[in-house]
Write an enzyme that holds these catalytic residues in place. Structure first.
Site, PDB file in Angstrom:
ATOM      1  N   MET A  32      44.242  47.579  43.219  1.00 37.81           N
ATOM      2  CA  MET A  32      45.604  47.804  43.727  1.00 37.81           C
ATOM      3  C   MET A  32      46.513  48.205  42.572  1.00 37.81           C
ATOM      4  SD  MET A  32      47.679  45.530  46.426  1.00 37.81           S
ATOM      5  CE  MET A  32      48.060  44.077  45.504  1.00 37.81           C
ATOM      6  N   CYS A  33      47.340  49.201  42.808  1.00 35.87           N
ATOM      7  CA  CYS A  33      48.361  49.613  41.862  1.00 35.87           C
ATOM      8  C   CYS A  33      49.559  50.068  42.683  1.00 35.87           C
ATOM      9  CB  CYS A  33      47.900  50.777  40.994  1.00 35.87           C
ATOM     10  SG  CYS A  33      46.615  50.352  39.796  1.00 35.87           S
ATOM     11  N   GLY A  34      50.669  50.248  42.017  1.00 37.72           N
ATOM     12  CA  GLY A  34      51.846  50.772  42.702  1.00 37.72           C
ATOM     13  C   GLY A  34      52.257  52.092  42.081  1.00 37.72           C
TER      14      GLY A  34
END
Lengths: 239, 295
Positions: B1-3
């Site tokens: 997960m990353c933004g």
């Protein structure tokens, strides 16, 4: 719960403003309602894309979410009616048991996933994996749905007024799929099926309940060819 | 997960507020990526080339660096120190000599470009934003990233954005599974990635395709054929930015457009404070479909 966090109006609608009330308090308030509650109408303001808004409800209450939400809105819903005036992120109404969830905008991926019952209405489009592994929920999408929708769908009805993406109904069990528009491709073991009078009647009821302006006769039904139910050595390459 | 967050301004009046808007978006994505954060910001191109460098010991590394580089190049160099980073403005044509000089002094090159500056560090997004005073930065467009590390270590060089050509940068949510093979291919082609990070391989791939004559759209489309794995990519260029998601599209992406801007976010939350978002056109980019905006 602070007194200022809840504004009760003359009309009996309780307003929860998420700029003042933390998500947990919002959900605890909604989850605390019982079947005999006198407080049946709630408005959630300023959701600002928050995750897990109005999840785990289990009372015949009406909740209006004014705006757009993030992941898992109205997850695990029972009995309640949740109406979102904006769009929702991934996993709306995931594992819904009963009740109604209505989205005025679009829904992101896996809308209604694993749902056991109730009605999910998306007035815009739903993206990929809509109704994945659905187990009895009814889903009506006014717009289009994305790829891999109704993957391994076991029971319930998925109704799409627009088009469906690739691999619709891959490895389908006994869910019924009704699509008015084009289907980009069917998944493994999903086939077109005839529309019999009972399907027309079922679809008319669903369209009516979902406020959808469409004639049941315009839809094509898809279902399982049931060829994956048993292992067939001649089709080993298909599994 | 990353933004991932991105903002492309159509209304020039908003340019002084770019950093402010992008910083709020970036901080909103903290719980998608608390390991490191970075931003690529595109301003008006000056004459010459800007080199953004990083040092873990900025006080001693940057002390007198501009004078030393000026002497080495025989030309005027200006320097702006921003925490652990410094932006050096060098004359056109001095690129190779300047890069060799800076690398020889042990500095890490974050990126080069006529208009692009890159700032990235390990830490929570609000801490990184404060260190670089991102809020005060203006510009025409920018891309930000909050990283939850999977494929390589939590280091400054492992933070996004990755820049592998002038004014080009890439941020990524996902993980690639054929990056070791691609690393060998790209190294043979003369575009060697410098780190162990999978995203840098993708950045090198796109830069190589553009260097071979592809436009941004073609280069991004090539990722669908040649890169294996999960990805939502946002690519920044001097004139705009592009978006592409892998065909499975399980890494989230949402976009918003008004008369004033085009915005990208991993989640709608990132848009909540943008002006006029209530009336914006908001949609989810289709899988295996390239989008780009250029001025």
């Amino acid at each position: 719960m602070t007194a200022t966090a809840i504004a009760e109006t003359d009309t009996g609608v309780q307003t929860l403003d998420m700029t003042e009330t933390p998500l947990r308090e919002v959900n605890e308030t909604l989850q605390a309602q019982s079947a005999s509650t006198n407080q049946t109408r709630f408005v959630i303001e300023n959701p600002r894309g928050s995750h897990a808004v109005a999840v785990g409800l289990d009372a015949p209450i009406e909740v209006t979410v004014k705006g757009s939400t993030g992941y898992y809105c109205a997850g695990m819903n029972k009995q309640a009616t949740v109406h979102v005036t904006g769009s929702v992120g991934p996993g709306v109404a995931e594992n819904m048991m009963s009740g109604t969830v209505i989205i005025d905008g679009d829904a992101s991926q896996y809308a209604g996933a694993t749902g056991h019952g109730g009605l999910l209405v998306v007035k815009g489009n739903a993206s990929s994996r809509c109704g994945i592994s659905m187990k009895g929920i009814d889903i009506v999408v006014h717009g289009n749905i994305g790829h891999m929708s109704a993957f391994m769908a076991q029971k319930g009805n998925l109704v799409v007024l627009g088009d469906a993406g690739d691999a619709l109904g891959d490895s389908l069990y006994e869910a019924r799929l009704f699509v008015r528009g084009k289907v980009k491709s069917l998944g493994a073991d999903c086939i077109e099926k005839e529309m019999r009078p009972e399907h027309i009647a079922l679809l008319r009821d669903l369209l009516d309940r979902a406020g959808a302006d469409a004639k049941p006769e315009e839809f094509t039904r898809y279902g399982s060819a049931r060829k994956l139910y048993n292992f067939n050595i001649d089709h080993a390459g298909d599994y | 997960m990353c933004g991932i967050v991105g903002l492309f301004l159509k209304n020039p009046d908003l340019r002084p507020q770019l950093g402010e808007m992008l910083t709020d978006m970036l901080i909103t994505m903290t719980d998608r990526g608390p390991d490191s954060a970075g931003i690529a910001i595109y301003g008006d191109g000056d004459d010459g080339l800007k080199v953004t460098v990083q040092s873990d010991t900025p006080q001693e590394s940057f002390d007198g660096l501009d004078a030393a580089l000026s002497a080495a190049l025989g030309a005027d160099v200006t320097m702006r120190v921003v925490d652990t980073h410094a932006v050096l403005s060098i004359p056109d044509g001095a690129r190779d000599a300047a890069v060799a000089f800076l690398e020889d002094r042990g500095l890490r090159i974050m990126g080069l470009g006529a208009s692009m500056e890159i700032f990235k560090e390990v830490g929570l997004p609000h801490e990184v934003a404060a260190r670089f005073d991102l809020r005060a930065m203006g510009g025409s467009h920018g891309i930000g990233h909050t990283r939850m590390a999977t494929e390589s270590a939590v280091t400054t060089l492992g933070a996004h954005p990755f820049s592998t050509a002038e004014d080009q940068c890439l941020v990524h949510n996902g993980s690639l599974s054929n990056h070791n093979q691609m690393r060998r291919v790209l190294t043979q082609k003369g575009f060697p990635p410098k780190t162990e990070n999978d995203t840098e391989v993708a950045a090198c791939y796109i830069s190589s395709r553009i260097a071979e004559g592809a436009n941004l759209g073609q280069a991004l489309e090539g990722t669908l054929d040649d890169l294996d794995g999960f990805f939502t990519f946002v690519m920044g260029t001097k004139n705009g930015f592009g978006v592409v998601r892998d065909p499975i599209a399980c890494k989230p992406a949402v976009m918003a457009e008004t008369d004033d801007y085009v915005a990208f976010g991993s989640e709608y939350r990132a848009f909540a404070d943008l002006p006029g978002i209530e009336a914006a056109r908001v949609w989810e980019p289709e899988p295996a479909t390239v989008y780009f905006w250029e001025r």
